[in-house]
Design a protein around this motif. Structure first.
Motif, PDB file in Angstrom:
ATOM      1  N   GLY A  70      41.355  30.779 146.715  1.00  0.00           N
ATOM      2  CA  GLY A  70      42.177  29.795 147.398  1.00  0.00           C
ATOM      3  C   GLY A  70      41.657  28.389 147.155  1.00  0.00           C
ATOM      4  N   GLU A  71      42.250  27.431 147.817  1.00  0.00           N
ATOM      5  CA  GLU A  71      41.959  26.019 147.567  1.00  0.00           C
ATOM      6  C   GLU A  71      40.726  25.521 148.301  1.00  0.00           C
ATOM      7  N   CYS A 184      38.470  36.931 151.911  1.00  0.00           N
ATOM      8  CA  CYS A 184      39.447  37.032 152.986  1.00  0.00           C
ATOM      9  C   CYS A 184      40.745  36.337 152.557  1.00  0.00           C
ATOM     10  N   GLU A 185      41.724  36.382 153.430  1.00  0.00           N
ATOM     11  CA  GLU A 185      42.990  35.708 153.149  1.00  0.00           C
ATOM     12  C   GLU A 185      42.785  34.185 153.209  1.00  0.00           C
ATOM     13  N   PRO A 186      43.289  33.444 152.223  1.00  0.00           N
ATOM     14  CA  PRO A 186      43.110  31.988 152.223  1.00  0.00           C
ATOM     15  C   PRO A 186      43.588  31.302 153.499  1.00  0.00           C
ATOM     16  N   HIS A 187      44.622  31.862 154.137  1.00  0.00           N
ATOM     17  CA  HIS A 187      45.114  31.216 155.361  1.00  0.00           C
ATOM     18  C   HIS A 187      44.091  31.293 156.489  1.00  0.00           C
ATOM     19  N   GLU A 188      43.229  32.314 156.473  1.00  0.00           N
ATOM     20  CA  GLU A 188      42.174  32.407 157.485  1.00  0.00           C
ATOM     21  C   GLU A 188      41.171  31.269 157.312  1.00  0.00           C
ATOM     22  N   ALA A 190      41.828  28.422 155.889  1.00  0.00           N
ATOM     23  CA  ALA A 190      42.541  27.182 156.211  1.00  0.00           C
ATOM     24  C   ALA A 190      42.500  26.904 157.711  1.00  0.00           C
ATOM     25  N   THR A 191      42.619  27.958 158.522  1.00  0.00           N
ATOM     26  CA  THR A 191      42.547  27.781 159.973  1.00  0.00           C
ATOM     27  C   THR A 191      41.169  27.299 160.390  1.00  0.00           C
ATOM     28  N   TYR A 193      39.052  25.777 158.529  1.00  0.00           N
ATOM     29  CA  TYR A 193      38.836  24.459 157.956  1.00  0.00           C
ATOM     30  C   TYR A 193      39.329  23.371 158.907  1.00  0.00           C
TER      31      TYR A 193
END
Length: 208
Positions: A70-71, A184-188, A190-191, A193
């Motif tokens: 992820g980013e 893990c999932e990138p959205h996790e 991101a949260t 972050y």
């Protein structure tokens, strides 16, 4: 670590200019801008921007720094061959603040990997010592490094995070959450972050 404490640390030789690799606590001559890529430089910065425990950071392996999922790059904290973790819930993923990346941690990781090291901070390793890696940067414990570390050793409670559950996710404080997977999932991330971005920003000196 309060902002004024971070500012005081950043003015010491490891972050400003060192006399040499074996004299990291001694200031270099006027006009010399000599800063070394090592644990004493990066670990205090990571403590400030991740709130991880000293030993968690000193015992990181190269593969614990995730740059390709992820980013948002992040640290994966888990038990490994060099150190334990405090409790099962301490296994977690911690996103890296933009300031840490500006200071070239990713480039440092890649350079250490190319050199063939598994330990992220190989300068802490000694084949003749079984002491925790974190103790090797505390001069009061006979570590090799110099005077800035004591100021950085106190990891404050992260009051900037919104809820107790948020703090638990980021800092690994108890709770009933499942252990985190390395990828893990990138959205996790991101949260998490978003929580990290609430830390008061401080601009450290750029590596030369």
């Amino acid at each position: 670590m309060p902002l004024d404490q971070a500012a005081a640390i950043s003015g010491t030789p490891p972050f400003h200019s060192c006399a040499g690799w074996n004299a990291l606590a001694e200031p270099g001559p006027d006009g010399l801008n000599q800063i070394f890529h090592c644990a004493l430089y990066f670990v205090p910065i990571l403590i400030y921007y991740t709130r991880c425990r000293r030993e968690e950071l000193c015992g990181l392996m190269v593969d614990d720094v995730i740059l390709d999922n992820g980013e948002i790059p992040y640290l994966h904290i888990e038990k490994n061959e060099r150190r334990r973790i405090k409790i099962p819930q301490s296994q977690r993923n911690v996103p890296l603040h933009a300031e840490v990346l500006r200071l070239n941690l990713a480039a440092y990781v890649e350079a250490i990997k190319v050199l063939g090291y598994k330990l992220l901070f190989p300068d802490l390793y000694s084949p003749s010592s079984a002491s925790p890696l974190g103790d090797r940067i505390r001069p009061r414990d006979g570590g090799r490094f110099g005077g800035s570390w004591d100021a950085a050793s106190v990891r404050c409670a992260t009051q900037e995070l919104v809820t107790e559950e948020d703090r638990a996710d980021l800092l690994g404080h108890g709770g009933h959450s499942e252990t985190s997977e390395r990828y893990c999932e990138p959205h996790e991330i991101a949260t998490l972050y978003g929580f990290v971005q609430k830390l008061q920003s401080f601009r450290w000196k750029q590596l030369s």
